[in-house]
Enzyme design. Structure first.
Site, mmCIF file in Angstrom:
data_model
loop_
_atom_site.group_PDB
_atom_site.id
_atom_site.type_symbol
_atom_site.label_atom_id
_atom_site.label_comp_id
_atom_site.label_asym_id
_atom_site.label_seq_id
_atom_site.Cartn_x
_atom_site.Cartn_y
_atom_site.Cartn_z
ATOM 1 N N SER A 101 -22.726 -31.078 -16.558
ATOM 2 C CA SER A 101 -22.370 -31.867 -15.953
ATOM 3 C C SER A 101 -21.148 -31.452 -14.716
ATOM 4 O O SER A 101 -21.318 -31.812 -13.384
ATOM 5 C CB SER A 101 -21.744 -33.362 -16.197
ATOM 6 O OG SER A 101 -22.848 -33.823 -17.031
ATOM 7 N N VAL A 102 -20.334 -30.658 -15.244
ATOM 8 C CA VAL A 102 -19.242 -30.024 -14.256
ATOM 9 C C VAL A 102 -19.814 -29.032 -13.657
ATOM 10 O O VAL A 102 -19.637 -28.941 -12.396
ATOM 11 C CB VAL A 102 -18.094 -29.631 -15.039
ATOM 12 C CG1 VAL A 102 -17.157 -28.699 -14.492
ATOM 13 C CG2 VAL A 102 -17.439 -30.697 -15.915
ATOM 14 N N GLY A 103 -20.746 -28.334 -14.123
ATOM 15 C CA GLY A 103 -21.264 -26.927 -13.287
ATOM 16 C C GLY A 103 -22.307 -27.621 -12.355
ATOM 17 O O GLY A 103 -22.565 -26.898 -11.223
ATOM 18 N N GLU A 126 -10.604 -20.385 -16.828
ATOM 19 C CA GLU A 126 -10.898 -19.605 -15.178
ATOM 20 C C GLU A 126 -11.610 -20.811 -14.630
ATOM 21 O O GLU A 126 -12.989 -20.800 -15.128
ATOM 22 C CB GLU A 126 -11.513 -18.305 -15.454
ATOM 23 C CG GLU A 126 -10.424 -17.421 -16.276
ATOM 24 C CD GLU A 126 -10.679 -17.225 -17.664
ATOM 25 O OE1 GLU A 126 -11.808 -17.698 -18.261
ATOM 26 O OE2 GLU A 126 -9.772 -16.719 -18.286
ATOM 27 N N GLN A 165 -0.787 -19.371 -27.178
ATOM 28 C CA GLN A 165 -0.310 -19.811 -25.801
ATOM 29 C C GLN A 165 -0.443 -21.299 -25.927
ATOM 30 O O GLN A 165 -1.126 -21.942 -26.378
ATOM 31 C CB GLN A 165 -1.174 -19.330 -24.846
ATOM 32 C CG GLN A 165 -2.501 -19.467 -25.031
ATOM 33 C CD GLN A 165 -3.617 -18.970 -24.047
ATOM 34 O OE1 GLN A 165 -3.144 -17.778 -23.708
ATOM 35 N NE2 GLN A 165 -4.563 -19.079 -23.993
#
Length: 182
Positions: A101-103, A126, A165
């Protein structure tokens, strides 16, 4: 072998992997959806003349509050972090994939999405807006999915430069062995 939702739950219960905070609604048939954190980084265009594999790049930090939005301009690269803290045992690996859905909005998530066995920390993402329009992202919304797989045998756990991290982490390629041996 890619882990099913049932196996993911069993491994979470046995502490063979951790996703904190874990939201049961984010469990998919063969992955766990991860959400967007509140820390972002962009290259500092005023102090970066070029990018080099042998030198530290200059980044600018951006922090947003809970449920606040950030805009990624068209054709822009940005680093982000997951809200979730991940911990993998030494026989579980994972890879990050952007949500479909983001793509479909034109946002590419992750270029280097492999997570080694033994990794612990938040995952730096990224992001690249390939669209001609700005894209608004909201802290806490699902952004990617983490797919888990078992290695054929336990292995030495990851102890690299990105271990533990706690927020978005800039490229540390300048710390690579080939750059440090003089």
């Amino acid at each position: 072998m890619i882990l099913s939702s049932q196996t993911i739950l069993k491994k979470l219960e046995k502490d063979e992997l951790a996703v904190e905070p874990f939201n049961q609604a984010n469990l998919q048939p063969a992955s766990v959806d991860l959400s967007l954190g509140s820390h972002f980084m962009t290259l500092n265009e005023y102090s970066t003349g070029k990018l080099s594999m042998g030198e530290r790049a200059s980044y600018r930090d951006i922090y947003i509050g809970a449920q606040e939005a950030i805009i990624i301009p068209p054709h822009t690269f940005m680093l982000a972090t997951t809200k979730e803290w991940i911990k993998l045992s030494n026989h579980v690996t994972g890879f990050v994939e952007g949500r479909s859905s983001v793509g479909r909005m034109g946002l590419f998530v992750q270029n280097a999405g492999w997570v080694d066995p033994g990794f612990e920390g938040r995952i730096t993402l990224e992001l690249f807006n390939s669209n001609r329009f700005p894209i608004e992202l909201i802290e806490g919304r699902r952004i990617c999915q983490l797919v888990f797989a078992e290695t054929d045998q336990p292995t030495k756990p990851y102890q690299g430069k990105y271990t533990k991290q706690s927020s978005t982490t800039a490229s540390c390629i300048y710390m690579d062995e080939e750059n440090c041996s003089n």
